[in-house]
Design an enzyme around this catalytic site. Sequence first.
Site, short mmCIF file in Angstrom:
data_model
loop_
_atom_site.label_atom_id
_atom_site.label_comp_id
_atom_site.label_asym_id
_atom_site.label_seq_id
_atom_site.Cartn_x
_atom_site.Cartn_y
_atom_site.Cartn_z
CG ASP A 88 -1.96 1.03 1.25
OD1 ASP A 88 -2.35 1.48 2.34
OD2 ASP A 88 -2.39 1.42 0.15
CG ASP A 110 0.62 7.66 -3.40
OD1 ASP A 110 0.20 7.83 -2.24
OD2 ASP A 110 0.46 8.50 -4.31
CD GLU A 140 -3.74 8.56 -3.82
OE1 GLU A 140 -3.23 7.62 -3.19
OE2 GLU A 140 -4.00 9.67 -3.32
N GLY A 185 -7.24 8.21 7.96
CA GLY A 185 -7.34 8.45 9.39
C GLY A 185 -8.76 8.53 9.90
CG HIS A 214 -6.35 5.00 -1.22
ND1 HIS A 214 -5.18 4.61 -0.63
CD2 HIS A 214 -6.38 4.39 -2.43
CE1 HIS A 214 -4.51 3.81 -1.44
NE2 HIS A 214 -5.22 3.65 -2.54
CB SER A 217 -11.85 3.66 8.04
OG SER A 217 -10.96 2.56 7.94
CB THR A 258 -10.73 -1.12 5.57
OG1 THR A 258 -11.64 -1.01 4.47
CG2 THR A 258 -11.45 -0.91 6.88
CG ASP A 259 -4.60 1.14 8.58
OD1 ASP A 259 -3.64 1.91 8.50
OD2 ASP A 259 -4.64 0.21 9.41
CB THR A 260 -8.96 4.31 10.42
OG1 THR A 260 -7.85 5.11 9.95
CG2 THR A 260 -9.55 4.97 11.65
#
Length: 311
Positions: A88, A110, A140, A185, A214, A217, A258-260
């Site tokens: 990523d 990126d 991106e 975030g 991107h 979340s 999905t990270d946050t």
Amino acid sequence: AYVNTKVILDKANKEGYGVGAFNVNNLEFIHAIIEAGVEKKSPVIIQTSQGALKYAGDGDVYRGARLFVKMVREFADSVEIPVALNLDHGSKLENIMACIQAGYSSVMIDASHSPLEENIAITKDIVRIAHAANVSVEAELGQLAGIEDDVVAEHSVLVDPNEAKRFVEETKVDFLAPAIGTSHGAFKFKGTAKLDFDRLKEVKELTKIPLVLHGASSVVQEMVKIAEANGADFGGSKGVPSDILKETVKYGINKVNTDTDLRMAYIAGLREFLNNNPKEFDPRKYFATAKEYTKKVIMDRMEVLDSVGKI
Ligand SMILES: O=C(COP(=O)(O)O)N(O)CCCCO
Ligand SMILES: [Zn+2]
């Protein structure tokens, strides 16, 4: 089974659903993602940032890349669902090469903070190198607001659909992440969540390839509440509501980063357990609730994105 990301996303593109791309830094998050995918019979994309490579490799990104391939392949080869591993926000050639050499399914280059011509030139080179090794490539266009790795973009620069058409034609990139108003975030919107669906529809119309969201979340309030009941301070956190996520899938998003949401679920479970179990010091116990909450958030997201049963 361990597959190329393109296998998962071309099917999602053809059939019109979204697939979660879940960030990991350690073994425990891999457990949660694989278990969720197996239970929901859903494809999964596991992804690592450049920081995760350094973290897992304890300072050595090549070692980190090899370790993630070994861990993810071990689990992927022991389950029926398709599993892909993606780098990523790759921005340094060293990290991209480390992942290609280690056997990642795909890499993201990126270069969205560079001028268009430069982004095209850099992406073209990475596509040539990665495709030679049967690795697919994400890029991106436009910029998310907020912090993107170490680059701070004051405000988002929304994608130009005509640039997207030219970009995809000239670079032959496999997946494209168009900036349509999200940010990374837990603090994505000051007011109500608003994404530029018209731009998204145009980018899909003009490129036809799998698209990536991107900063996707939702910032699940159930988890925020548990975390805050156990000492966290997540005031003002706000993400992309489920109904808006569904709309992005309807208009052509196929990979949903999905990270946050995983981080929030994990810390909620960890804080709750630690506060309620002052005598416990076995990591297999004090990480258990954290994994369960993270797994639940992932399974719910698979329902929202409609990837359930799509194997
Ligand atoms: O687009 C995303 C996910 O964004 P988020 O989960 O913060 O909404 N990523 O690329 C994950 C890494 C960014 C740091 O969170
Ligand atoms: Zn991102």
